[in-house]
Motif scaffolding. Structure first.
Motif, mmCIF file in Angstrom:
data_model
loop_
_atom_site.group_PDB
_atom_site.id
_atom_site.type_symbol
_atom_site.label_atom_id
_atom_site.label_comp_id
_atom_site.label_asym_id
_atom_site.label_seq_id
_atom_site.Cartn_x
_atom_site.Cartn_y
_atom_site.Cartn_z
ATOM 1 N N ALA A 196 95.250 45.010 35.108
ATOM 2 C CA ALA A 196 96.129 44.370 36.691
ATOM 3 C C ALA A 196 95.442 43.116 36.467
ATOM 4 N N PHE A 197 94.149 43.129 36.075
ATOM 5 C CA PHE A 197 93.145 41.180 36.581
ATOM 6 C C PHE A 197 93.380 40.582 35.732
ATOM 7 N N GLN A 198 93.228 41.299 33.916
ATOM 8 C CA GLN A 198 93.155 40.247 32.907
ATOM 9 C C GLN A 198 94.517 39.473 32.865
ATOM 10 N N ARG A 199 93.874 38.125 32.315
ATOM 11 C CA ARG A 199 95.045 37.373 32.155
ATOM 12 C C ARG A 199 95.232 37.969 30.686
ATOM 13 N N PRO A 200 96.881 38.300 30.747
ATOM 14 C CA PRO A 200 97.387 38.643 28.783
ATOM 15 C C PRO A 200 96.133 38.060 27.909
#
Length: 399
Positions: A196-200
């Protein structure tokens, strides 16, 4: 009636005298800090110290080198913080979160509470604000409003939790807020490893880019953004709260003497919870500004473990320097913002270590926290009692 009017006039003069003395003490503390900083610059520069071998044969050499070193460094500090529109807006950008978090610490101080948890409250505020910012996209200004409100509410919950633990179980707010700082930092570190918080497409702990509509509006080409206006509004609201509202009176009463406040019918536990929740909300606003404010390039800084920096801890020094008064906090925040903004210029132009600005901040707080020392150095600051004119009880004639 004449006696009451005389007493009121004497009390007003006494308060005015005390305010002027505090202002003069703070100003002299700043001057002393810069003087000590000048000495540190001189003794830490081998080239300047080497010139002192000629102190008695050619005194112009060491004195000239010392003056060039100190004047060059402070001129660069001034130019980097106040020398033009760009530096001025950089100062406001650095000062905005410090003012908000400093107000949070000051509100707690006025309630007799030591809120060391502004750092954790700012962190959770930045988490929620950033999450809203990169989750709700393409909605004109609604995402910004929700991000700011979310950051304030997150900080209020974090601060209110510490207040509730103190009011309900007697837990010391210093210990509780310190532990909550660690929990907030650990929570952010863990969240940055989640989907949810990690950049793709990235495996390092960095969040997605915040939507443009969720960033603080700014004047094009400058760092002056909405956050500074919000900081000034927050300061005005805090002034009204403390000096014009019933809750503010209760906060000041509990801070002065909780036992007397309880005897007077004030619910001390409710005031403690409310004060800490308000303090946390202000610190959460500071965290939201860190997450949503523009960077030097104009885009928002992505959420990382070090995004908030030391805003919460710097806020303690801002509140102390501002003597827990809203106007004082604003001025202290601007001063520390100027030191942060001008520090880079001082390092690049005058080859003075950036850490000197941290030393200056510490020295300012040190002198402000030791008013007796400042008054010893400046005897004219010693307060003299304001005497009321003699009335009938003191032998005055009846009118």
């Amino acid at each position: 009636m004449p006696e009451a009017a005389t007493t009121s006039s004497a009390s007003t003069r006494s308060r005015l005298s005390g305010t002027l003395t505090e202002a003069a003490t703070t100003l002299i503390a700043i001057v002393l800090a810069f003087a000590v900083g000048a000495v540190l610059m001189i003794v830490s520069d081998p080239a300047v110290i080497g010139q002192y071998a000629y102190l008695f044969t050619a005194p112009q050499l060491p004195l000239g080198a010392s003056w060039a070193k100190v004047s060059g460094a402070y001129a660069a500090l001034f130019a980097g913080s106040l020398g033009g529109l760009g530096p001025l807006t950089e100062t406001t950008a650095q000062a905005a979160p410090l003012i908000c978090a400093g107000l949070g610490v000051a509100i707690a101080f006025r309630a007799g509470l030591f809120n060391i948890g502004a750092q954790g409250q700012a962190i959770v505020g930045s988490i929620v604000a950033a999450w809203v910012g990169f989750s709700i996209t393409g909605v004109w200004y609604l995402s910004l409003l929700l991000a700011i409100v979310g950051g304030i509410l997150a900080g209020a919950v974090w601060g209110g939790l510490a207040g509730w633990l103190k009011a309900r179980f007697g837990a010391h707010e210093v210990i509780v807020t310190i532990m909550l700082n660690y929990i907030a930092a650990g929570l952010l570190a863990w969240l940055l490893t989640t989907t949810a918080f990690q950049r793709p497409g990235r495996t390092d702990p960095i969040a997605p880019v915040i939507d443009w509509f969720a960033t603080m509006p700014r004047i094009e080409g400058t760092r002056l953004h909405l956050g500074f206006i919000l900081a000034l509004i927050a300061a005005a609201a805090c002034w009204w709260l403390l000096d014009r509202s019933t809750l503010g009176y209760a906060i000041r009463a509990v801070g002065a003497n909780p036992n007397a406040a309880a005897t007077g019918g004030i619910s001390v536990p409710r005031v403690i919870i409310a004060a800490m929740a308000i303090a946390g909300g202000l610190a959460g606003l500071a965290g939201a500004q860190a997450a949503l404010g523009p960077a030097a390039g104009g885009t928002a800084v992505p959420l990382t473990a070090g995004l908030v920096g030391s805003i919460g801890f710097d806020a303690i020094t801002v509140a102390l320097l501002g003597r827990s008064r809203p106007l004082g906090v604003v001025l202290a925040g601007l001063l520390f913002g100027a030191l942060k903004a001008g520090g880079l210029a001082m390092q690049s132009v005058a080859q003075t270590p950036l850490t000197l600005t941290i030393v200056l901040q510490a020295l300012i707080v040190l002198f402000v926290a030791a008013p007796a020392l400042v008054r010893k150095i400046a005897p004219f600051l010693r307060r003299r009692p304001v005497r009321a004119p003699a009335g009938p009880a003191q032998g005055g004639a009846l009118s």
